[in-house]
Scaffold this motif. Structure first.
Motif, mmCIF file in Angstrom:
data_model
loop_
_atom_site.group_PDB
_atom_site.id
_atom_site.type_symbol
_atom_site.label_atom_id
_atom_site.label_comp_id
_atom_site.label_asym_id
_atom_site.label_seq_id
_atom_site.Cartn_x
_atom_site.Cartn_y
_atom_site.Cartn_z
ATOM 1 N N THR A 138 2.919 33.761 12.419
ATOM 2 C CA THR A 138 4.214 33.400 11.843
ATOM 3 C C THR A 138 4.018 32.365 10.726
ATOM 4 N N LEU A 139 5.120 32.028 10.086
ATOM 5 C CA LEU A 139 5.072 30.968 9.069
ATOM 6 C C LEU A 139 4.623 29.653 9.707
ATOM 7 N N TRP A 140 5.037 29.455 10.953
ATOM 8 C CA TRP A 140 4.662 28.218 11.639
ATOM 9 C C TRP A 140 3.157 28.182 11.894
ATOM 10 N N ASP A 141 2.592 29.330 12.328
ATOM 11 C CA ASP A 141 1.130 29.405 12.515
ATOM 12 C C ASP A 141 0.426 29.036 11.209
ATOM 13 N N TRP A 154 4.379 17.350 3.497
ATOM 14 C CA TRP A 154 5.753 16.950 3.826
ATOM 15 C C TRP A 154 6.752 17.857 3.120
ATOM 16 N N GLN A 155 6.547 18.065 1.801
ATOM 17 C CA GLN A 155 7.487 18.892 1.032
ATOM 18 C C GLN A 155 7.497 20.330 1.546
ATOM 19 N N LEU A 156 6.336 20.807 1.950
ATOM 20 C CA LEU A 156 6.259 22.169 2.479
ATOM 21 C C LEU A 156 7.037 22.275 3.801
ATOM 22 N N ALA A 157 6.926 21.250 4.637
ATOM 23 C CA ALA A 157 7.701 21.239 5.886
ATOM 24 C C ALA A 157 9.198 21.232 5.575
ATOM 25 N N GLU A 158 9.579 20.498 4.532
ATOM 26 C CA GLU A 158 10.985 20.492 4.124
ATOM 27 C C GLU A 158 11.419 21.883 3.649
ATOM 28 N N ALA A 192 -0.389 32.085 1.241
ATOM 29 C CA ALA A 192 -0.737 30.899 0.437
ATOM 30 C C ALA A 192 -1.066 29.715 1.357
ATOM 31 N N MET A 193 -0.305 29.557 2.448
ATOM 32 C CA MET A 193 -0.588 28.444 3.377
ATOM 33 C C MET A 193 -1.951 28.641 4.043
ATOM 34 N N PHE A 194 -2.239 29.880 4.454
ATOM 35 C CA PHE A 194 -3.542 30.146 5.067
ATOM 36 C C PHE A 194 -4.683 29.849 4.093
ATOM 37 N N ASN A 195 -4.420 30.092 2.793
ATOM 38 C CA ASN A 195 -5.461 29.881 1.779
ATOM 39 C C ASN A 195 -5.466 28.474 1.210
ATOM 40 N N ASP A 196 -4.695 27.579 1.817
ATOM 41 C CA ASP A 196 -4.646 26.192 1.360
ATOM 42 C C ASP A 196 -4.156 26.069 -0.092
ATOM 43 N N GLU A 197 -3.254 26.963 -0.478
ATOM 44 C CA GLU A 197 -2.646 26.873 -1.812
ATOM 45 C C GLU A 197 -1.182 26.493 -1.632
ATOM 46 N N LEU A 198 -0.992 25.224 -1.294
ATOM 47 C CA LEU A 198 0.354 24.795 -0.892
ATOM 48 C C LEU A 198 1.335 24.860 -2.052
ATOM 49 N N TRP A 199 0.859 24.603 -3.278
ATOM 50 C CA TRP A 199 1.737 24.665 -4.450
ATOM 51 C C TRP A 199 2.316 26.064 -4.603
ATOM 52 N N ALA A 237 -2.423 24.938 7.689
ATOM 53 C CA ALA A 237 -2.427 24.017 6.540
ATOM 54 C C ALA A 237 -2.653 22.578 7.016
ATOM 55 N N LEU A 238 -2.050 22.205 8.150
ATOM 56 C CA LEU A 238 -2.269 20.854 8.692
ATOM 57 C C LEU A 238 -3.734 20.649 9.059
#
Ligand code: HEM
Ligand SMILES: N[C@@H](CC(=O)c1ccccc1NC=O)C(=O)O
Length: 259
Positions: free
Chosen positions: A158-161, A197-201, A65-72, A166-167
């Protein structure tokens, strides 16, 4: 004419037990001793491994989802991940109802097996961003399939990658030199970057909950075996205490100092 068929009977012939493969599942608890508490010990570990399997599945989808820019969507998945991780911590209490005397009735039968060899636990670490090559070589009796899974995790993003992607999808720089600046920009301009921010949290909570499990595990270990060394060949509690300081996302912790 009214049909007497019930919901779900239209198609196949599934029953509760067949759907859940209960005959197979419930045939997998095979104690090595007659000690009364060994069934508890096996059960709890199997339950952990089932949750680990689900967590790997969910974290893969959060990464996607992060790679696809679907942060929600990533945030939705992390809510589930956190809930499962809290259960993992709570569950320690069940095993702590076992006394060390009762554990000793079967402990020697377990060696050299140990949680050390949990491939899925290591996969979770690798996927989250804590990739340590020494765990690729230190696994006793891992099958080819298990080693291949670990090697794949070692090479995968990884999740961090995924978070860095996303950034950058939002125009933020992610080079080593500029990354902390980008994380600070997100933290300081929540009107623009609240979802990031919320995703980083969410990532930080995943990291924190994993650390809490490690602390809870080592407390249980000290309660059960004190200063004895581990069946897996480590120093036991001192080794595990060292692991409680590990972080999946060190920059998110470091960020606090710069705010
Ligand atoms: C009586 C309860 C337990 C004791 C005394 C115990 C003890 C230990 C010890 C001493 C180690 C260090 C490796 C070694 O030398 O053996 C270890 C590692 C580990 N244990 Fe346990 N453990 C217990 C229960 C559990 C449970 C319920 C789980 C759940 C899956 C678990 C998962 C792990 C994992 C994943 C590691 C590797 C940690 C790492 O390398 O960071 N353990 N355990
Ligand atoms: N390492 C533990 C034994 C143990 O807890 C264990 C043994 C076999 C499979 C999983 C285990 N759980 C966690 O390490 C000990 O040294 O007592």
């Amino acid at each position: 004419m009214p049909s007497n068929r019930q919901f779900g009977e239209e198609g196949g012939r599934l029953s509760y037990g067949a759907y859940l493969r209960l005959p197979e599942l419930l045939a997998q608890q095979l104690p090595q001793s007659n000690a009364p508490d060994e069934l508890l010990f096996i059960t709890i570990h199997q339950v952990y491994e089932l949750w680990f399997k689900l967590l790997l599945h969910e974290l893969e989808s959060a990464r996607e989802a992060m790679f696809n820019d679907e942060l929600w969507q990533a945030r939705h998945v992390f809510r589930r991940v956190h809930a499962v991780e809290r259960v993992l911590i709570e569950q320690v209490e069940v095993l702590e109802t076992m006394t060390p005397q009762d554990f000793l009735e079967f402990r020697s039968k377990l060696a050299p097996a140990s949680g050390f060899q949990s491939v899925q636990f290591r996969e979770l670490e690798f996927l989250s961003g804590l990739k340590e090559a020494r765990y690729l070589t230190g696994l006793r009796d891992a099958s080819e399939d298990e080693l291949a899974r670990l090697r794949r995790r070692m090479d995968e993003p990884t999740l961090w990658d995924a978070y860095l992607t996303a950034l950058s999808q939002r125009g933020l720089e992610t080079s080593d030199e500029e990354l902390m600046g980008s994380l600070l920009a997100v933290a300081r301009d929540r009107r623009t970057y609240d979802d990031l921010w919320q995703l980083a949290e969410d990532l930080l909570t995943h990291d924190e909950t994993a650390a809490l499990w490690r602390m809870r595990h080592v407390q249980m270990v000290e309660r059960q075996i004190g200063t004895k060394s581990g069946t897996g060949g480590s120093t036991g509690a001192p080794y595990l205490r060292g692991r409680t300081r590990m972080h999946y996302f060190p920059l998110l912790w470091e960020l606090r100092a710069w705010l």
